[in-house]
Write an enzyme that holds these catalytic residues in place. Structure first.
Site, PDB file in Angstrom:
ATOM      1  N   ARG A  50       8.052  43.862  81.090  1.00 13.79           N
ATOM      2  CA  ARG A  50       8.202  43.704  79.634  1.00 13.79           C
ATOM      3  C   ARG A  50       8.090  42.234  79.230  1.00 13.79           C
ATOM      4  O   ARG A  50       7.505  41.902  78.190  1.00 13.79           O
ATOM      5  CB  ARG A  50       9.542  44.297  79.170  1.00 13.79           C
ATOM      6  CG  ARG A  50       9.660  44.350  77.654  1.00 13.79           C
ATOM      7  CD  ARG A  50      10.881  45.123  77.196  1.00 13.79           C
ATOM      8  NE  ARG A  50      12.133  44.454  77.558  1.00 13.79           N
ATOM      9  CZ  ARG A  50      13.347  44.949  77.312  1.00 13.79           C
ATOM     10  NH1 ARG A  50      13.471  46.121  76.710  1.00 13.79           N
ATOM     11  NH2 ARG A  50      14.434  44.298  77.665  1.00 13.79           N
ATOM     12  N   LYS A 146       9.793  40.902  72.772  1.00 15.28           N
ATOM     13  CA  LYS A 146      11.164  40.365  72.854  1.00 15.28           C
ATOM     14  C   LYS A 146      11.072  38.847  72.756  1.00 15.28           C
ATOM     15  O   LYS A 146      11.144  38.127  73.756  1.00 15.28           O
ATOM     16  CB  LYS A 146      11.828  40.832  74.154  1.00 15.28           C
ATOM     17  CG  LYS A 146      13.337  40.703  74.129  1.00 15.28           C
ATOM     18  CD  LYS A 146      13.972  41.530  75.215  1.00 15.28           C
ATOM     19  CE  LYS A 146      15.412  41.133  75.443  1.00 15.28           C
ATOM     20  NZ  LYS A 146      16.282  41.232  74.261  1.00 15.28           N
ATOM     21  N   GLU A 179      16.891  50.279  64.784  1.00 17.93           N
ATOM     22  CA  GLU A 179      17.755  49.995  65.944  1.00 17.93           C
ATOM     23  C   GLU A 179      18.909  49.105  65.518  1.00 17.93           C
ATOM     24  O   GLU A 179      18.986  48.684  64.364  1.00 17.93           O
ATOM     25  CB  GLU A 179      16.932  49.329  67.052  1.00 17.93           C
ATOM     26  CG  GLU A 179      16.257  48.028  66.626  1.00 17.93           C
ATOM     27  CD  GLU A 179      15.408  47.398  67.715  1.00 17.93           C
ATOM     28  OE1 GLU A 179      15.536  47.767  68.892  1.00 17.93           O
ATOM     29  OE2 GLU A 179      14.609  46.507  67.372  1.00 17.93           O
TER      30      GLU A 179
HETATM   31  N1  PMP Z   1      16.794  46.315  70.728  1.00 19.96           N
HETATM   32  C1  PMP Z   1      16.979  44.985  70.644  1.00 19.96           C
HETATM   33  C2  PMP Z   1      16.633  44.299  69.374  1.00 19.96           C
HETATM   34  C3  PMP Z   1      17.491  44.272  71.736  1.00 19.96           C
HETATM   35  O1  PMP Z   1      17.681  42.955  71.650  1.00 19.96           O
HETATM   36  C4  PMP Z   1      17.833  44.960  72.917  1.00 19.96           C
HETATM   37  C5  PMP Z   1      18.407  44.211  74.086  1.00 19.96           C
HETATM   38  N2  PMP Z   1      17.391  43.716  74.915  1.00 19.96           N
HETATM   39  C6  PMP Z   1      17.631  46.355  72.966  1.00 19.96           C
HETATM   40  C7  PMP Z   1      17.102  46.993  71.847  1.00 19.96           C
HETATM   41  C8  PMP Z   1      17.951  47.147  74.191  1.00 19.96           C
HETATM   42  O2  PMP Z   1      17.020  46.872  75.210  1.00 19.96           O
HETATM   43  P1  PMP Z   1      17.429  46.950  76.742  1.00 19.96           P
HETATM   44  O3  PMP Z   1      17.989  48.295  76.970  1.00 19.96           O
HETATM   45  O4  PMP Z   1      16.148  46.731  77.462  1.00 19.96           O
HETATM   46  O5  PMP Z   1      18.423  45.874  76.979  1.00 19.96           O
END
Ligand code: PMP
Length: 286
Positions: A50, A146, A179
């Site tokens: 990622r 990200k 989210e």
């Molecule tokens: N959405 C956002 C905006 C985030 O910052 C995160 C944390 N990385 C997640 C969702 C969850 O992703 P992950 O399960 O890969 O940590």
């Protein structure tokens, strides 16, 4: 505490980036938050993939291989003798001049920080609100990237703080649920689990993918489809997933109490399944 900085380990006090680094000047960079459980880095390959995808989207050319990047994470844990940790892996555009032109930055800056963090054993549950701040539209800055620019989430977090709750949910520009500020959201209604699809304004969370896999294995119906505020308000169970959060139930949203403030049966089942596998999937620190 030793921090990996561009090919070597330095003491925390000496881990500094230049004021000319475009990661700082423009938020021009990408990162991952990763966990290690009992000496296993949870889904390290998925996190590194990622990271490289985020970088590719921004046309940041990472000058080490994915294998070397995974080794950076493992070495950072080893040097600090950590088995249970939270890891922050960052790649910025690098040092340039004061103009935003990325061509001025010859080489990305790479650093990795690991801090002790114990696994959660379930949580008290969190209070939430629906934020008035919309999640970045996919045609503006796709939340699938990200990036170091977390201002959109931070604006919503400020609203959560002002409301005295733990977390805020953001809607996408069409009014569908996207989210949380740093996590994905799931709704359970009449035994069916639903979460917004990755085609909306969400980061494809690695914990989200894990929760979907676990739900399928357990035989639940799980759907990726658009959710509205109404779906959140009328949920039988509501939970969030994320690397830091793991899997936590929501007890309150905009003053409405979910499931009498208790974790629901399906949420508890998925959390238990997550606890079973979290120290088992990924790369061993050896
Ligand atoms: N959405 C956002 C905006 C985030 O910052 C995160 C944390 N990385 C997640 C969702 C969850 O992703 P992950 O399960 O890969 O940590």
């Amino acid at each position: 505490m030793k921090i990996y900085m561009d090919g070597k380990f330095v003491n925390k006090e000496d881990a500094k980036v230049s004021v000319y680094d475009h990661g700082l000047l423009y938020g021009d960079g990408v990162f991952e938050g990763i966990r290690a459980y009992e000496g296993v880095v949870f889904k390290l390959t998925e996190h590194v993939d990622r990271l490289y995808e985020s970088a590719a989207s921004l046309d940041i050319k990472i000058d080490i291989s994915r294998e070397e990047m995974s080794k950076v994470v493992i070495e950072t844990l080893k040097v600090n003798k950590l088995n249970d940790a939270y890891i922050r892996l960052v790649v910025t555009r690098g040092v340039g001049d004061l103009g935003l032109d990325p061509r001025k930055c010859s080489k990305p800056t790479i650093f990795c920080i690991a801090e002790p963090m114990n696994p959660l054993l379930g949580d008290q549950g969190i209070k939430t609100i629906v934020s008035g701040i919309r999640r970045l539209p996919v045609d503006v800055l796709n939340p699938a990237v990200k990036s170091l620019n977390y201002l959109n989430s931070i604006l919503a977090k400020i609203q959560a703080n002002a409301a005295g709750v733990h977390e805020a949910f953001l809607l996408d520009k069409n009014g569908y649920v996207a989210e949380g500020t740093g996590d994905n959201v799931f709704v359970v209604k009449k035994g069916v689990i639903r979460t917004p699809p990755v085609s909306t304004s969400v980061l494809r969370g690695i914990t989200r993918d894990t929760a979907i896999e676990l739900a399928k294995e357990a035989g639940y119906t799980i759907l990726e489809e658009n959710l509205t505020i109404h779906d959140l308000y009328t949920a039988d169970e509501l939970f969030i997933t994320g690397t830091a959060a793991e899997l936590i139930h929501v007890v309150e949203i905009d003053g409405r109490i979910i499931n009498n403030g208790e974790a629901g049966e399906i949420t508890k089942d998925l959390l238990n399944r997550f606890i079973q596998i979290r120290g088992k999937i990924g790369d061993k620190i050896e």
